[in-house]
Design a protein around this motif. Sequence first.
Motif, PDB file in Angstrom:
ATOM      1  N   ASN A  10      77.226 122.542  64.456  1.00 40.67           N
ATOM      2  CA  ASN A  10      76.144 122.012  65.273  1.00 40.67           C
ATOM      3  C   ASN A  10      75.416 120.886  64.574  1.00 40.67           C
ATOM      4  O   ASN A  10      74.796 120.046  65.211  1.00 40.67           O
ATOM      5  N   ILE A  11      75.482 120.905  63.273  1.00 41.13           N
ATOM      6  CA  ILE A  11      74.680 119.987  62.478  1.00 41.13           C
ATOM      7  C   ILE A  11      75.514 118.818  61.965  1.00 41.13           C
ATOM      8  O   ILE A  11      76.624 119.000  61.481  1.00 41.13           O
ATOM      9  N   ARG A  12      74.934 117.617  62.088  1.00 38.44           N
ATOM     10  CA  ARG A  12      75.546 116.435  61.475  1.00 38.44           C
ATOM     11  C   ARG A  12      74.535 115.826  60.525  1.00 38.44           C
ATOM     12  O   ARG A  12      73.362 115.665  60.871  1.00 38.44           O
ATOM     13  N   LEU A  13      75.024 115.499  59.360  1.00 34.74           N
ATOM     14  CA  LEU A  13      74.124 114.941  58.347  1.00 34.74           C
ATOM     15  C   LEU A  13      74.299 113.423  58.280  1.00 34.74           C
ATOM     16  O   LEU A  13      75.424 112.916  58.347  1.00 34.74           O
ATOM     17  N   GLY A  14      73.180 112.741  58.137  1.00 35.63           N
ATOM     18  CA  GLY A  14      73.228 111.302  57.941  1.00 35.63           C
ATOM     19  C   GLY A  14      72.408 110.938  56.716  1.00 35.63           C
ATOM     20  O   GLY A  14      71.348 111.522  56.474  1.00 35.63           O
ATOM     21  N   ILE A  15      72.933 109.996  55.940  1.00 34.91           N
ATOM     22  CA  ILE A  15      72.191 109.521  54.774  1.00 34.91           C
ATOM     23  C   ILE A  15      72.077 108.011  54.840  1.00 34.91           C
ATOM     24  O   ILE A  15      73.055 107.307  55.111  1.00 34.91           O
ATOM     25  N   ASP A  16      70.870 107.531  54.632  1.00 33.00           N
ATOM     26  CA  ASP A  16      70.616 106.092  54.594  1.00 33.00           C
ATOM     27  C   ASP A  16      70.292 105.734  53.151  1.00 33.00           C
ATOM     28  O   ASP A  16      69.279 106.159  52.605  1.00 33.00           O
ATOM     29  N   LEU A  17      71.200 104.984  52.546  1.00 37.32           N
ATOM     30  CA  LEU A  17      70.993 104.579  51.157  1.00 37.32           C
ATOM     31  C   LEU A  17      70.363 103.191  51.147  1.00 37.32           C
ATOM     32  O   LEU A  17      70.998 102.208  51.535  1.00 37.32           O
ATOM     33  N   GLY A  18      69.108 103.118  50.744  1.00 34.82           N
ATOM     34  CA  GLY A  18      68.416 101.830  50.703  1.00 34.82           C
ATOM     35  C   GLY A  18      68.106 101.429  49.271  1.00 34.82           C
ATOM     36  O   GLY A  18      68.351 102.181  48.332  1.00 34.82           O
ATOM     37  N   GLY A  19      67.556 100.241  49.125  1.00 31.47           N
ATOM     38  CA  GLY A  19      67.232  99.741  47.798  1.00 31.47           C
ATOM     39  C   GLY A  19      66.096 100.500  47.137  1.00 31.47           C
ATOM     40  O   GLY A  19      66.027 100.606  45.907  1.00 31.47           O
ATOM     41  N   THR A  20      65.200 101.063  47.940  1.00 28.73           N
ATOM     42  CA  THR A  20      64.050 101.778  47.365  1.00 28.73           C
ATOM     43  C   THR A  20      64.069 103.272  47.630  1.00 28.73           C
ATOM     44  O   THR A  20      63.456 104.029  46.896  1.00 28.73           O
ATOM     45  N   LYS A  21      64.759 103.700  48.679  1.00 36.89           N
ATOM     46  CA  LYS A  21      64.786 105.143  48.969  1.00 36.89           C
ATOM     47  C   LYS A  21      66.130 105.585  49.530  1.00 36.89           C
ATOM     48  O   LYS A  21      66.876 104.788  50.109  1.00 36.89           O
ATOM     49  N   THR A  41      65.293 105.796  45.375  1.00 34.64           N
ATOM     50  CA  THR A  41      66.614 105.417  44.864  1.00 34.64           C
ATOM     51  C   THR A  41      66.531 105.331  43.338  1.00 34.64           C
ATOM     52  O   THR A  41      65.701 104.589  42.805  1.00 34.64           O
ATOM     53  N   PRO A  42      67.363 106.091  42.630  1.00 31.14           N
ATOM     54  CA  PRO A  42      67.278 106.079  41.158  1.00 31.14           C
ATOM     55  C   PRO A  42      67.500 104.678  40.587  1.00 31.14           C
ATOM     56  O   PRO A  42      68.313 103.905  41.097  1.00 31.14           O
ATOM     57  N   LYS A  43      66.742 104.378  39.553  1.00 29.48           N
ATOM     58  CA  LYS A  43      66.899 103.090  38.857  1.00 29.48           C
ATOM     59  C   LYS A  43      67.383 103.371  37.435  1.00 29.48           C
ATOM     60  O   LYS A  43      67.008 104.378  36.839  1.00 29.48           O
ATOM     61  N   HIS A  44      68.177 102.483  36.919  1.00 26.42           N
ATOM     62  CA  HIS A  44      68.596 102.588  35.522  1.00 26.42           C
ATOM     63  C   HIS A  44      69.085 101.217  35.077  1.00 26.42           C
ATOM     64  O   HIS A  44      69.718 100.500  35.870  1.00 26.42           O
ATOM     65  N   GLN A  50      73.205 104.207  36.708  1.00 29.42           N
ATOM     66  CA  GLN A  50      72.500 104.195  37.990  1.00 29.42           C
ATOM     67  C   GLN A  50      73.417 104.650  39.124  1.00 29.42           C
ATOM     68  O   GLN A  50      73.009 105.418  39.996  1.00 29.42           O
ATOM     69  N   TYR A  51      74.654 104.198  39.063  1.00 33.94           N
ATOM     70  CA  TYR A  51      75.634 104.568  40.091  1.00 33.94           C
ATOM     71  C   TYR A  51      75.795 106.087  40.155  1.00 33.94           C
ATOM     72  O   TYR A  51      75.752 106.693  41.226  1.00 33.94           O
ATOM     73  N   GLN A  52      75.937 106.700  38.968  1.00 32.77           N
ATOM     74  CA  GLN A  52      76.107 108.150  38.934  1.00 32.77           C
ATOM     75  C   GLN A  52      74.840 108.872  39.391  1.00 32.77           C
ATOM     76  O   GLN A  52      74.894 109.887  40.095  1.00 32.77           O
ATOM     77  N   LEU A  53      73.681 108.325  39.014  1.00 40.96           N
ATOM     78  CA  LEU A  53      72.409 108.935  39.438  1.00 40.96           C
ATOM     79  C   LEU A  53      72.264 108.894  40.968  1.00 40.96           C
ATOM     80  O   LEU A  53      71.737 109.822  41.577  1.00 40.96           O
ATOM     81  N   ILE A  54      72.722 107.808  41.585  1.00 36.63           N
ATOM     82  CA  ILE A  54      72.657 107.702  43.053  1.00 36.63           C
ATOM     83  C   ILE A  54      73.541 108.772  43.700  1.00 36.63           C
ATOM     84  O   ILE A  54      73.123 109.461  44.637  1.00 36.63           O
TER      85      ILE A  54
END
Length: 314
Positions: A10-21, A41-44, A50-54
């Motif tokens: 029943n559930i669909r998940l959506g993720i919005d990856l932005g520059g700040t959140k 959004t993790p910074k490094h 940073q890629y792995q943190l995201i």
Amino acid sequence: MASTPNTHSNIRLGIDLGGTKIEIIALDHNGQQRFRKRTPTPKHLDANSQYQLIINAIQTLIEDSEKELGQIDSPLGIGIPGAISLKTGKIKNANTTCLIGRDFKLDLQQQLKRDIYLENDANCFALSEAIDGAGQGASNVFSVILGTGVGGGIVINGQLLIGTNAISGEWGHNPLPWSTEQDLPQQACYCGKKGCIETYLSGPGFNKQNQLQFDLQLSSHQVMAQTQSQPKALQAYDLYVERLAKSLAGVINILDPNVIVLGGGLSNVDSLYLDVPKRWGEYVFSDEVNTRLVKNIFGDSSGVRGAAYLARSI
Ligand SMILES: [Zn+2]
């Protein structure tokens, strides 16, 4: 090996990856929101870190949602601010630069142990507005983002049109059609060409044009707010309407959509919805134009909602 998502869920998940959140939404089969959460959004300094943190942050959001809703392996879509190369599967042109050149989909699938659906954010916006937003019920919807850049997406019968080169709807780097002397000199675009639609209709493009042509040192928001009191602002607005009408007429002549949905910062200028259709008839190759120009319904939520719909659309 990625597991097959539970498409009967029943559930669909959506993720919005932005520059700040990074934001997650869980929608049920009626499109109702059941869970929503955002994280910075993790910074490094180190791109690999940073890629792995995201990826880790995305995993945590999914775990939070599935724990809350008591559901596992929900279909998952992710919207990113960049393009995905069909040839290599790698990310290009992303403003979160640690993603560039990565096979983000493969890396996510390996860590999350499930298939995912990855699309650029303009296509997520298009899907959200076509399915249950401002284009609901229309079979042919063109969605436009008039923001930092000019993007677009096409949804036909509820399905996102990707295209052979994965560029369908990318009208922003076509030249401004039916241009006249008042559109000169053409400005250089980051894509390497000159006079692209984006150099006139994006927020920064509009600002630049206003400085050059009207000596207006105002933000696009200020110009739009001062059309009643400042003759130069009115002229600038009028020229924007004309250019948007021409540019959309070029799209109408090819795609002939039922509805065109505007998003991005400049979509908040309400008079555009009346003024642009008054002008586009001159350029559309038809004696009548039935296309409707409408404002988006979900605003900033369209990206994350559209990401959740990816799993049902592709
Ligand atoms: Zn360009």
